[in-house]
Design a protein around this motif. Structure first.
Motif, PDB file in Angstrom:
ATOM      1  N   GLY A  91     -58.764 -65.480  50.793  1.00 52.18           N
ATOM      2  CA  GLY A  91     -57.617 -66.077  50.115  1.00 52.18           C
ATOM      3  C   GLY A  91     -57.931 -66.625  48.743  1.00 52.18           C
ATOM      4  N   TYR A 143     -60.591 -55.204  49.119  1.00 51.82           N
ATOM      5  CA  TYR A 143     -61.631 -56.216  49.279  1.00 51.82           C
ATOM      6  C   TYR A 143     -62.013 -56.346  50.733  1.00 51.82           C
ATOM      7  N   LEU A 146     -58.014 -57.597  42.107  1.00 47.67           N
ATOM      8  CA  LEU A 146     -57.072 -56.511  42.365  1.00 47.67           C
ATOM      9  C   LEU A 146     -56.264 -56.192  41.114  1.00 47.67           C
ATOM     10  N   GLU A 147     -55.873 -57.219  40.379  1.00 45.81           N
ATOM     11  CA  GLU A 147     -55.164 -56.999  39.114  1.00 45.81           C
ATOM     12  C   GLU A 147     -56.055 -56.295  38.088  1.00 45.81           C
ATOM     13  N   HIS A 192     -57.244 -61.966  44.066  1.00 43.22           N
ATOM     14  CA  HIS A 192     -56.005 -61.519  43.423  1.00 43.22           C
ATOM     15  C   HIS A 192     -56.297 -61.011  42.007  1.00 43.22           C
ATOM     16  N   ARG A 193     -57.106 -61.758  41.249  1.00 43.62           N
ATOM     17  CA  ARG A 193     -57.451 -61.341  39.882  1.00 43.62           C
ATOM     18  C   ARG A 193     -58.252 -60.031  39.895  1.00 43.62           C
ATOM     19  N   GLU A 221     -58.308 -67.001  44.849  1.00 40.71           N
ATOM     20  CA  GLU A 221     -57.523 -66.519  43.715  1.00 40.71           C
ATOM     21  C   GLU A 221     -58.280 -65.415  42.968  1.00 40.71           C
ATOM     22  N   ASP A 222     -59.608 -65.467  43.023  1.00 38.10           N
ATOM     23  CA  ASP A 222     -60.392 -64.421  42.366  1.00 38.10           C
ATOM     24  C   ASP A 222     -60.119 -63.050  42.967  1.00 38.10           C
TER      25      ASP A 222
END
Length: 106
Positions: free
Chosen positions: A86, A101, A94-95, A91-92, A88-89
């Motif tokens: 979970g 992951y 994947l962006e 999410h970054r 935030e890295d």
């Protein structure tokens, strides 16, 4: 044959991943790196299909490293390997272009 590059700052993690991948008949570890900068160099010289990328690296972070490599190797695939569920890295990452992951606990 799926060619894999391992990127993690902990040698024991790279050793373990390489051992697991070595058991697969259709996969091979072609290079390893312990930092983001080293990963950029390795990915520029070693043909590969997939990079297993840790997010927490000295120097360039995993996210920054993915972005840098994708500029010169847009077809290279990235799987983030992290201990942070979970985070935030993730999410970054994947962006930035990671396709997936995995948690190290898996």
């Amino acid at each position: 044959m799926i060619r894999v590059i391992l990127v993690d700052d902990h040698p024991v993690v790279r050793f373990g991943l390489a051992a697991i991948i070595g058991l697969q008949p259709d996969m091979a570890v072609v290079a390893e790196a312990g930092s983001g900068e080293e990963a950029c160099d390795v990915c520029d010289r070693e043909p590969a299909d997939v990079v297993l990328m840790d997010l927490r690296l000295p120097g360039l972070s995993g996210v920054e490293t993915i972005r840098a490599i994708r500029k010169t190797q847009p077809k290279l695939r990235f799987i983030v390997v992290t201990t942070y569920d979970g985070d935030e890295d993730i999410h970054r990452a994947l962006e930035a272009g990671a396709q997936a992951y995995l948690l190290k606990a898996m």
